[in-house]
Design an enzyme around this catalytic site. Structure first.
Site, PDB file in Angstrom:
ATOM      1  N   PHE A   1      -0.682  -1.068   5.021  1.00 45.72           N
ATOM      2  CA  PHE A   1       0.111  -0.744   3.748  1.00 45.72           C
ATOM      3  C   PHE A   1       1.065   0.703   3.772  1.00 45.72           C
ATOM      4  O   PHE A   1       0.480   1.419   5.259  1.00 45.72           O
ATOM      5  CB  PHE A   1      -1.228   0.312   3.227  1.00 45.72           C
ATOM      6  CG  PHE A   1      -1.820  -0.707   2.005  1.00 45.72           C
ATOM      7  CD1 PHE A   1      -1.577  -1.523   0.607  1.00 45.72           C
ATOM      8  CD2 PHE A   1      -2.944  -1.056   3.099  1.00 45.72           C
ATOM      9  CE1 PHE A   1      -2.351  -1.773  -0.094  1.00 45.72           C
ATOM     10  CE2 PHE A   1      -4.286  -1.663   1.784  1.00 45.72           C
ATOM     11  CZ  PHE A   1      -3.432  -2.801  -0.097  1.00 45.72           C
ATOM     12  N   ASP A   2       2.387   0.307   3.367  1.00 43.63           N
ATOM     13  CA  ASP A   2       3.048   1.628   3.890  1.00 43.63           C
ATOM     14  C   ASP A   2       2.722   2.546   2.170  1.00 43.63           C
ATOM     15  O   ASP A   2       2.015   2.250   1.557  1.00 43.63           O
ATOM     16  CB  ASP A   2       4.342   1.025   2.795  1.00 43.63           C
ATOM     17  CG  ASP A   2       5.547   1.728   2.404  1.00 43.63           C
ATOM     18  OD1 ASP A   2       6.015   2.377   4.566  1.00 43.63           O
ATOM     19  OD2 ASP A   2       6.301   1.939   1.482  1.00 43.63           O
TER      20      ASP A   2
END
Length: 218
Positions: free
Chosen positions: A9-10
């Site tokens: 995940f960013d």
């Protein structure tokens, strides 16, 4: 069984809405140089890319000016701007569901690792992640492909797992493409559909609720 074993995940624009704190910090830094930009929408381009790159690309700063600008940014951001920020609706529940299904979760952000850890701890979602990786405080390892490589080396050194990168900007998709892993471009962050399509995101989604179906089929 989940379709993906490992999900990266960013952070900004994907897990949390950090626009207010980042924009306020950018404005604070630019005022040091006599630059006044009061319209937040004019500073959205700073949301997502590595900070050092943004001051160079968007302001034309040289290396010394960039160092000063980053220091001024942190002068506002570290005590205050970092918490002008909120997780997107339903993110904690989605992370819990993915972990329930045995998915390995990591954060891959261009934000310095120590700042990412502080944010995730503050919002009580750090425990969902097996690894949190960002840039160094001096701006090195800020390229998303480098960060993804570090995560993969730590969690899947043999490259045997099916991995996917979730993010809101082209840098996330380009980084995923560099390692030949799938990507999910999200539209609730700071990019747009054209940007995500142009970089060939594997999926483009509009709601956090779509994540479990893609990852786990639920």
């Amino acid at each position: 069984m989940p379709k993906y074993d490992l999900v990266l995940f960013d952070l900004d624009g994907t897990l949390t809405d950090s626009q207010e704190g980042i924009v306020n910090s950018i404005q604070f830094a630019l005022r040091h140089f006599g630059i006044e930009i009061n319209a937040p929408e004019e500073l959205r381009k700073f949301l997502g890319p590595p900070l050092w790159n943004s001051f160079k690309e968007f302001c034309g700063f040289d290396e010394e000016q960039i160092k000063v600008a980053v220091d001024k940014y942190r002068e506002y951001y570290l005590p205050k701007g970092i918490f002008e920020n909120n997780p997107y609706l339903g993110i904690a529940e989605i992370l819990e569901l993915l972990k329930f299904h045995g998915v390995i979760l990591a954060v891959a952000t261009s934000k310095p690792t120590i700042q990412a850890e502080r944010i995730l701890n503050h919002f009580n979602i750090s425990t969902y992640f097996d690894l949190i990786v960002g840039s160094e405080m001096d701006g090195t390892r800020s390229d998303k492909a480098e960060i993804i490589a570090y995560v993969l080396d730590k969690l899947d050194s043999g490259r045997k797992m099916k991995a996917v990168m979730i993010g809101d900007r082209k840098h996330d998709i380009i980084g995923a493409n560099a390692h030949r892993i799938d990507s999910i471009g999200v539209l609730w962050g700071y990019g747009d559909r054209a940007e995500l399509e142009a970089t060939n995101a594997t999926y483009i989604i509009e709601s956090t609720n779509e994540i479990p179906n893609i990852i786990c089929g639920v």
